[in-house]
Enzyme design. Structure first.
Site, PDB file in Angstrom:
ATOM      1  N   CYS A   9      14.013   8.883  -6.951  1.00 18.46           N
ATOM      2  CA  CYS A   9      15.435   8.885  -6.627  1.00 18.46           C
ATOM      3  C   CYS A   9      15.796  10.235  -6.029  1.00 18.46           C
ATOM      4  O   CYS A   9      15.003  11.175  -6.076  1.00 18.46           O
ATOM      5  CB  CYS A   9      16.254   8.678  -7.893  1.00 18.46           C
ATOM      6  SG  CYS A   9      15.738   7.241  -8.846  1.00 18.46           S
TER       7      CYS A   9
ATOM      8  N   ARG B  45      14.354   8.633  -0.358  1.00 17.09           N
ATOM      9  CA  ARG B  45      13.733   8.658  -1.685  1.00 17.09           C
ATOM     10  C   ARG B  45      14.056   7.412  -2.519  1.00 17.09           C
ATOM     11  O   ARG B  45      13.457   7.180  -3.569  1.00 17.09           O
ATOM     12  CB  ARG B  45      14.204   9.895  -2.458  1.00 17.09           C
ATOM     13  CG  ARG B  45      13.846  11.197  -1.790  1.00 17.09           C
ATOM     14  CD  ARG B  45      14.453  12.365  -2.534  1.00 17.09           C
ATOM     15  NE  ARG B  45      13.863  12.536  -3.834  1.00 17.09           N
ATOM     16  CZ  ARG B  45      12.796  13.277  -4.079  1.00 17.09           C
ATOM     17  NH1 ARG B  45      12.209  13.933  -3.108  1.00 17.09           N
ATOM     18  NH2 ARG B  45      12.316  13.391  -5.295  1.00 17.09           N
TER      19      ARG B  45
ATOM     20  N   TRP C 158      16.130   4.530  -6.734  1.00 16.93           N
ATOM     21  CA  TRP C 158      15.022   3.587  -6.557  1.00 16.93           C
ATOM     22  C   TRP C 158      14.727   3.076  -7.963  1.00 16.93           C
ATOM     23  O   TRP C 158      14.212   3.806  -8.803  1.00 16.93           O
ATOM     24  CB  TRP C 158      13.820   4.306  -5.953  1.00 16.93           C
ATOM     25  CG  TRP C 158      12.665   3.409  -5.648  1.00 16.93           C
ATOM     26  CD1 TRP C 158      12.535   2.588  -4.569  1.00 16.93           C
ATOM     27  CD2 TRP C 158      11.466   3.259  -6.412  1.00 16.93           C
ATOM     28  NE1 TRP C 158      11.334   1.922  -4.625  1.00 16.93           N
ATOM     29  CE2 TRP C 158      10.658   2.316  -5.747  1.00 16.93           C
ATOM     30  CE3 TRP C 158      10.986   3.821  -7.601  1.00 16.93           C
ATOM     31  CZ2 TRP C 158       9.410   1.924  -6.215  1.00 16.93           C
ATOM     32  CZ3 TRP C 158       9.736   3.423  -8.064  1.00 16.93           C
ATOM     33  CH2 TRP C 158       8.964   2.492  -7.381  1.00 16.93           C
TER      34      TRP C 158
ATOM     35  N   ASN D 277      16.260  11.787 -11.923  1.00 19.78           N
ATOM     36  CA  ASN D 277      15.141  11.293 -11.126  1.00 19.78           C
ATOM     37  C   ASN D 277      13.907  11.340 -12.020  1.00 19.78           C
ATOM     38  O   ASN D 277      13.560  12.408 -12.514  1.00 19.78           O
ATOM     39  CB  ASN D 277      14.952  12.200  -9.899  1.00 19.78           C
ATOM     40  CG  ASN D 277      13.666  11.907  -9.143  1.00 19.78           C
ATOM     41  OD1 ASN D 277      13.193  10.767  -9.122  1.00 19.78           O
ATOM     42  ND2 ASN D 277      13.104  12.924  -8.522  1.00 19.78           N
ATOM     43  N   GLY D 278      13.264  10.202 -12.233  1.00 18.23           N
ATOM     44  CA  GLY D 278      12.070  10.188 -13.093  1.00 18.23           C
ATOM     45  C   GLY D 278      12.156   9.039 -14.086  1.00 18.23           C
ATOM     46  O   GLY D 278      12.909   8.079 -13.888  1.00 18.23           O
TER      47      GLY D 278
ATOM     48  N   GLU E 143      -5.372   1.919   7.486  1.00 20.66           N
ATOM     49  CA  GLU E 143      -4.074   2.551   7.719  1.00 20.66           C
ATOM     50  C   GLU E 143      -3.211   1.696   8.660  1.00 20.66           C
ATOM     51  O   GLU E 143      -2.018   1.534   8.440  1.00 20.66           O
ATOM     52  CB  GLU E 143      -4.300   3.968   8.277  1.00 20.66           C
ATOM     53  CG  GLU E 143      -3.073   4.738   8.692  1.00 20.66           C
ATOM     54  CD  GLU E 143      -2.046   4.958   7.580  1.00 20.66           C
ATOM     55  OE1 GLU E 143      -2.331   4.679   6.397  1.00 20.66           O
ATOM     56  OE2 GLU E 143      -0.927   5.390   7.912  1.00 20.66           O
TER      57      GLU E 143
ATOM     58  N   LYS F 134       0.399   0.156   7.654  1.00 21.34           N
ATOM     59  CA  LYS F 134       1.619   0.388   8.430  1.00 21.34           C
ATOM     60  C   LYS F 134       2.326  -0.929   8.707  1.00 21.34           C
ATOM     61  O   LYS F 134       3.526  -1.058   8.532  1.00 21.34           O
ATOM     62  CB  LYS F 134       1.325   1.045   9.787  1.00 21.34           C
ATOM     63  CG  LYS F 134       1.023   2.512   9.846  1.00 21.34           C
ATOM     64  CD  LYS F 134       2.069   3.444   9.333  1.00 21.34           C
ATOM     65  CE  LYS F 134       2.054   3.532   7.843  1.00 21.34           C
ATOM     66  NZ  LYS F 134       1.429   4.613   7.195  1.00 21.34           N
TER      67      LYS F 134
ATOM     68  N   GLU G 284       3.791  -2.650   5.394  1.00 23.42           N
ATOM     69  CA  GLU G 284       4.898  -2.014   4.681  1.00 23.42           C
ATOM     70  C   GLU G 284       6.217  -2.061   5.449  1.00 23.42           C
ATOM     71  O   GLU G 284       7.273  -2.048   4.835  1.00 23.42           O
ATOM     72  CB  GLU G 284       4.556  -0.594   4.234  1.00 23.42           C
ATOM     73  CG  GLU G 284       4.454   0.440   5.305  1.00 23.42           C
ATOM     74  CD  GLU G 284       4.115   1.822   4.737  1.00 23.42           C
ATOM     75  OE1 GLU G 284       4.514   2.135   3.620  1.00 23.42           O
ATOM     76  OE2 GLU G 284       3.445   2.584   5.451  1.00 23.42           O
TER      77      GLU G 284
ATOM     78  N   HIS H  31     -18.982 -11.283   5.703  1.00 22.29           N
ATOM     79  CA  HIS H  31     -19.225 -11.517   4.266  1.00 22.29           C
ATOM     80  C   HIS H  31     -18.020 -12.164   3.582  1.00 22.29           C
ATOM     81  O   HIS H  31     -17.910 -12.121   2.371  1.00 22.29           O
ATOM     82  CB  HIS H  31     -19.588 -10.201   3.578  1.00 22.29           C
ATOM     83  CG  HIS H  31     -20.846  -9.600   4.104  1.00 22.29           C
ATOM     84  ND1 HIS H  31     -22.093 -10.102   3.824  1.00 22.29           N
ATOM     85  CD2 HIS H  31     -21.054  -8.557   4.945  1.00 22.29           C
ATOM     86  CE1 HIS H  31     -23.016  -9.387   4.463  1.00 22.29           C
ATOM     87  NE2 HIS H  31     -22.405  -8.447   5.138  1.00 22.29           N
TER      88      HIS H  31
ATOM     89  N   LYS I 112       9.910   6.821  -0.397  1.00 17.67           N
ATOM     90  CA  LYS I 112       9.042   7.711   0.379  1.00 17.67           C
ATOM     91  C   LYS I 112       7.909   8.289  -0.456  1.00 17.67           C
ATOM     92  O   LYS I 112       6.790   8.397   0.000  1.00 17.67           O
ATOM     93  CB  LYS I 112       9.897   8.826   0.990  1.00 17.67           C
ATOM     94  CG  LYS I 112       9.127   9.822   1.828  1.00 17.67           C
ATOM     95  CD  LYS I 112       8.648   9.200   3.107  1.00 17.67           C
ATOM     96  CE  LYS I 112       7.774  10.138   3.910  1.00 17.67           C
ATOM     97  NZ  LYS I 112       6.884   9.399   4.808  1.00 17.67           N
TER      98      LYS I 112
HETATM   99  O1  M6R Z   1       3.478  11.789  -0.466  1.00  9.32           O
HETATM  100  P1  M6R Z   1       2.115  11.191  -0.620  1.00  9.32           P
HETATM  101  O2  M6R Z   1       1.262  11.434   0.589  1.00  9.32           O
HETATM  102  O3  M6R Z   1       1.418  11.602  -1.867  1.00  9.32           O
HETATM  103  O4  M6R Z   1       2.363   9.638  -0.703  1.00  9.32           O
HETATM  104  C1  M6R Z   1       1.317   8.735  -0.900  1.00  9.32           C
HETATM  105  C2  M6R Z   1       1.759   7.317  -0.617  1.00  9.32           C
HETATM  106  O5  M6R Z   1       2.795   6.939  -1.470  1.00  9.32           O
HETATM  107  C3  M6R Z   1       2.220   7.146   0.835  1.00  9.32           C
HETATM  108  O6  M6R Z   1       1.237   7.539   1.730  1.00  9.32           O
HETATM  109  C4  M6R Z   1       2.605   5.683   1.100  1.00  9.32           C
HETATM  110  O7  M6R Z   1       1.469   4.880   1.043  1.00  9.32           O
HETATM  111  C5  M6R Z   1       3.315   5.544   2.446  1.00  9.32           C
HETATM  112  N1  M6R Z   1       4.405   4.618   2.325  1.00  9.32           N
HETATM  113  C6  M6R Z   1       2.451   5.056   3.533  1.00  9.32           C
HETATM  114  O8  M6R Z   1       3.113   4.903   4.733  1.00  9.32           O
END
Ligand code: M6R
Length: 612
Positions: free
Chosen positions: A2, A27, A75, A101-102, A485, A489, A492, A508, A607
């Site tokens: 958050c 966040r 969040w 936050n937490g 990756e 992308k 998500e 396989h 994020k």
């Molecule tokens: O801030 P960080 O690099 O530690 O975050 C890791 C993941 O949460 C972050 O890379 C997440 O997978 C992203 N949404 C990918 O786009």
């Protein structure tokens, strides 16, 4: 996670709080709220489900006057996103407001105890327990707010950054942190609090990063005081922010994600700056710890999400160039796997935000076992950057879009330089190879600019695939992680299911999925595996699947086989993920936009993940 904002000064707090919430919205964005103390000693709390703009709409006819306030963008962890569960939470007597936050792990036990004392709860959150506990302690022991906060925190188990205001002490904000970040901005006539520096940069460049186990006492017109949870005074280390407001705005782009994709020629330049000197790579984190890198027998990379994908590429780079065995672990698995960590291991923690809870926990574990921990972070002063023994910042500037783009290419670039710096030190790489790779790294910004010219073509192409339900991404060697990756992308931000696979593994199992409804993105630049990847393309085509291939310019063989080709410039294999990722990022972006998705704030995501 958050976002928290706080203001205490001589002006109205509401505009600062709301602007700050917009900055922190990356966040968490399922609900938002503000609590403001006005000159008559009244506490006004307004909360709304949805984005910060929903809160603004809700507040437009409300009394938001008052020069002390705290605010939150959420969040959800405990309790669904709604108006009641939104922060700030207010004590039952209506006097104390708190943002958090937490997570509070023992909230159930505390809640039951408070209920036995007659306390009633309105929300399903763990946070409300903390504010009720503070009120209970304050009333039952007749102590001041600060003492009640300290006592409450001593009973709480979990991770938190909090800010608290109290009608009875209307010129004070109390803030505290344990495992969740909090920054205090020192203005001329105002003090600011935030989860990161982005809400503060408009007003001051003088900041204090609160350490774990510290409480800040922020009083109007007085100097900042910081104490430990044990009530010992802490030193106040004022840092100068190196961040500009323009970095936090969209700069004419419709979305942060597109801006961040297009920024990559400059961000990679910033990442390299000062680190390639003549023909050599110079990383202070390596040169200041030569004994560690000479003495280590193994490197363990820990990370999550995109950073983990960068770690897989880092493994190949380090093994190939520095000849050190490397294992790559999801931080979340590593921390619970009874890992064998030796004191001569180097643990590399990769994190854009520097706040990911699992990565932070993995670092703590590694340190407990005596390993040397090296950070590869973006956010300066973040928890991970401070928890590590040494490290290299990727310096790509604030990444606001939830989907990581420029951080990934920055991480891979730093890992390439790290591999070279260690290889130089250990004598595992000759000077010609260093010279060639260093000059290839310096050329990356130009090659990225070239790859960005594919944007219009990819936008057109995305129209063909907008309503597909599944995608397969294949790559080999250095580009197997690129496939992972690329798939991440797409899923998500567009909510299309996508799987990344090492191309040779297709036969396989995943080959059974292939039909005319399943497009395959194949990453096939000119490299050692080129011939083998061509046969993967033939296998997909033979089963009626369509192929989008990322190829090196002039690849007439794949051009004749694939349905669509996206051509990139020639680049050494070990650096190719940096260039390959550009068309993959653009493809995900344009498909998501065509589907009408909010690419900067995809559903359910935040994020960085500061909770388990
Ligand atoms: O801030 P960080 O690099 O530690 O975050 C890791 C993941 O949460 C972050 O890379 C997440 O997978 C992203 N949404 C990918 O786009």
């Amino acid at each position: 996670m958050c976002g928290i904002v706080g203001y205490i000064g001589n002006s109205d707090s509401y505009p600062v709080l709301v602007k700050g919430l917009h900055r922190l919205e990356y966040r968490g964005y399922d609900s938002a709220g503000v609590a403001i103390l006005n000159a008559c000693g009244e506490l006004h709390t307004y909360k709304a489900k949805g984005k910060v703009e929903d809160l603004e709409r809700f507040c437009c006819d409300k009394d938001t006057a008052g020069s002390i306030g705290i605010a939150h963008t959420r969040w959800a962890t405990h309790g669904e996103p709604n108006d009641v569960n939104a922060h700030p939470h207010v004590s039952e007597n209506g006097e104390i407001a708190l943002v958090h936050n937490g997570t509070i792990e023992n909230y159930n036990v505390l809640k039951q105890a408070l209920e036995e004392h007659g306390c009633t709860f309105r929300s399903e959150t763990d946070t409300e327990v903390l504010v009720q506990l503070i009120q209970y302690i304050k009333e039952s022991t007749k102590c001041p707010l600060l003492t009640a906060v300290r006592e409450a925190l001593s009973q709480v188990v979990g991770a938190y950054a909090i800010a608290v205001i109290d009608k009875r002490t209307p010129d004070t904000i109390i803030a505290a942190r344990k495992s969740s970040p909090l920054v205090i901005g020192l203005g001329d006539d105002a003090t600011y609090i935030a989860s990161d520096a982005t809400p503060i940069v408009d007003y001051t460049d003088r900041v204090v990063y609160l350490n774990d186990g510290e409480i800040a006492i922020i009083e109007k017109g007085k100097d900042l005081r910081v104490i430990t949870f044990d009530n010992e005074p802490s030193d106040i280390d004022i840092r100068t922010l190196k961040m500009s407001v323009s970095q936090l705005e969209k700069g004419g782009y419709p979305h942060f994600m597109l801006k961040e994709i297009f920024e990559q020629p400059e961000t990679i330049q910033d990442c390299i700056r000062g680190r390639i000197v003549g023909d050599k790579v110079r990383l202070s984190g390596v040169s200041e710890n030569e004994d560690v890198f000479l003495g280590t027998g193994r490197i363990i990379i820990v990370a999550c999400g995109t950073s983990w994908h960068a770690g897989l590429i880092g493994k190949r780079l380090i093994q190939e160039i520095a000849h050190i065995p490397v294992v790559v672990e999801y931080a979340s698995e590593f921390r619970y796997s009874t890992p064998i960590i030796n004191p001569d291991d180097v643990v590399i923690a990769i994190s854009q935000s520097g706040e990911t809870a699992d990565t932070l926990a993995a670092i703590r574990l590694a340190k407990e076992h005596g390993a040397f921990v090296y950070g590869v972070c973006n956010v300066v002063g973040s928890s991970i950057a401070r928890a590590t023994d040494s490290g290299t910042y990727i310096h790509v500037g604030p990444e606001i879009g939830v989907a990581s783009t420029k951080a990934f290419t920055g991480q891979v670039t730093v890992l390439a330089m790290l591999a070279l710096a260690i290889g130089q030190l250990r004598g595992t790489v000759d000077s010609t190879s260093v010279r060639e790779l260093a000059s290839a790294i310096k050329a990356l910004p130009v090659l990225i600019s070239d790859a960005l010219k594919l944007n219009d073509e990819i936008e057109r192409l995305s129209g063909i695939y907008t309503y597909v339900h599944n995608f397969l991404y294949l790559g080999r060697g250095y580009n197997y992680p690129s496939a992972l990756e690329g798939a991440l992308k797409l899923k998500e931000i567009s909510y299309i299911h996508a799987e990344g696979y090492p191309a040779a593994e297709m036969k396989h199992g995943p080959i059974a999925l292939i039909d005319h409804e399943l497009p395959t993105v194949i990453i096939a630049p000119n490299d050692e595996m080129h011939e083998k990847i061509i046969s993967n393309i033939q296998q997909v085509k033979a089963r009626g699947g369509s192929v989008i291939a990322v190829v090196t310019k002039g690849d007439s063989v794949i051009a004749g086989l694939a349905d669509h080709i996206l051509e990139i410039s020639e680049v050494p294999e070990c650096l190719s993920p940096v260039i390959v990722s550009i068309p993959l990022q653009l493809l995900a972006y344009h498909i998501a936009i065509k589907k009408g998705c909010n690419v900067d704030m995809p559903r359910n995501l935040a994020k960085s993940v500061t909770v388990e």
